[in-house]
Design a protein around this motif. Structure first.
Motif, PDB file in Angstrom:
ATOM      1  N   LYS A 127       1.249  -1.594  -0.244  1.00 57.25           N
ATOM      2  CA  LYS A 127       0.324  -0.258   0.036  1.00 57.25           C
ATOM      3  C   LYS A 127       0.893   1.199  -0.186  1.00 57.25           C
ATOM      4  O   LYS A 127       1.956   1.625   0.904  1.00 57.25           O
ATOM      5  N   GLY A 131      -1.911   3.878  -3.950  1.00 54.81           N
ATOM      6  CA  GLY A 131      -2.763   2.814  -4.391  1.00 54.81           C
ATOM      7  C   GLY A 131      -2.635   1.557  -3.226  1.00 54.81           C
ATOM      8  O   GLY A 131      -1.738   1.262  -3.205  1.00 54.81           O
ATOM      9  N   LYS A 147      -3.127  -4.449  -9.640  1.00 55.05           N
ATOM     10  CA  LYS A 147      -4.138  -3.130  -9.151  1.00 55.05           C
ATOM     11  C   LYS A 147      -4.842  -3.382  -8.075  1.00 55.05           C
ATOM     12  O   LYS A 147      -5.789  -4.348  -9.300  1.00 55.05           O
ATOM     13  N   HIS A 149      -7.787  -3.388  -4.755  1.00 50.65           N
ATOM     14  CA  HIS A 149      -8.953  -3.105  -3.625  1.00 50.65           C
ATOM     15  C   HIS A 149      -8.798  -3.374  -2.150  1.00 50.65           C
ATOM     16  O   HIS A 149      -8.871  -4.943  -2.566  1.00 50.65           O
ATOM     17  N   GLU A 150      -8.458  -2.337  -1.063  1.00 44.87           N
ATOM     18  CA  GLU A 150      -8.212  -2.894   0.216  1.00 44.87           C
ATOM     19  C   GLU A 150      -9.648  -2.777   0.641  1.00 44.87           C
ATOM     20  O   GLU A 150     -10.562  -1.722   0.008  1.00 44.87           O
ATOM     21  N   THR A 151      -9.822  -3.656   1.186  1.00 46.83           N
ATOM     22  CA  THR A 151     -11.068  -4.140   2.369  1.00 46.83           C
ATOM     23  C   THR A 151     -11.138  -4.792   3.183  1.00 46.83           C
ATOM     24  O   THR A 151      -9.543  -4.942   3.520  1.00 46.83           O
ATOM     25  N   ALA A 184      -6.758  -7.691   0.591  1.00 50.59           N
ATOM     26  CA  ALA A 184      -6.889  -6.431  -0.693  1.00 50.59           C
ATOM     27  C   ALA A 184      -7.800  -7.597  -1.024  1.00 50.59           C
ATOM     28  O   ALA A 184      -7.895  -8.885  -1.423  1.00 50.59           O
ATOM     29  N   THR A 186      -8.603  -8.814  -6.133  1.00 52.61           N
ATOM     30  CA  THR A 186      -8.629  -8.078  -8.154  1.00 52.61           C
ATOM     31  C   THR A 186      -9.115  -9.241  -8.169  1.00 52.61           C
ATOM     32  O   THR A 186      -9.326 -10.131  -7.920  1.00 52.61           O
TER      33      THR A 186
END
Length: 200
Positions: A127, A131, A147, A149-151, A184, A186
């Protein structure tokens, strides 16, 4: 009260001059010179003796420690290779952040319009200002930066650290990643393997 009566009866039957006649004043003439005839030991000699005894005790403890180490690790015919405390393996618990996660790609995938061959990859989440990324390494070489998406979702995984590919739809897999630092996900495209089926 009974004890007092018994003591009184015993004293009545004792000879009258018993206590006084047994004392001889000549036995106590040199009472003030009790230490007469003793050798005087100087402080330096005393300290030297104590230091020698301490050194002997320390040597004995060191020998016992070496015996315990050799019993645990064995010993070598070469003195420079003998077991010592300094070369005992580190037995502390490994920091979970330093544990590597290995992922098997069962098929070729597409990352940034480039094909990435199937095989084993070391996975690490990252991170930064740009991004969240899931990095794939082979040895020390970074081969793909995906790439993501953080969760806060742990995807129902029992372990804190995980990296998995899950079926999503034809030609696409969901890539989930979890570590102490971040979770994360993807989606990645994969290349369908060619069929080797030959019709007859």
């Amino acid at each position: 009260m009974k004890r007092f009566v018994y003591v009184l009866i015993i004293m009545l039957f004792m000879p009258a001059g018993f206590a006084v006649t047994n004392l001889n004043p000549a036995d106590y003439e040199d009472f003030d010179n009790t230490w007469a005839g003793q050798k005087v030991i100087p402080n330096k000699e005393y300290e030297d003796t104590i230091n020698a005894l301490e050194e002997k005790k320390n040597q004995k403890e060191e020998k016992q420690k070496e015996k315990r180490i050799k019993k645990f690790k064995g010993h070598s015919l070469h003195k420079e290779l003998d077991a010592t405390l300094d070369d005992l393996p580190d037995q502390s618990l490994k920091d979970p952040e330093l544990e590597e996660q290995i992922l098997l790609l069962p098929v070729n995938i597409v990352v940034d319009n480039k094909a990435l061959d199937k095989g084993y990859y070391r996975v690490e989440g990252e991170k930064n200002k740009e991004g969240v990324f899931i990095n794939l390494y082979q040895s020390h070489n970074l081969v793909a930066k995906i790439k993501a998406h953080e969760t806060s979702d742990d995807f129902g995984e029992a372990d804190i650290m995980f990296a998995k590919l899950l079926p999503y739809k034809d030609g696409v897999m969901k890539f989930i990643y979890g570590s102490i630092k971040l979770n994360a996900y993807t989606y990645i495209r994969y290349i369908e393997p060619e069929s080797n089926f030959i019709s007859q």
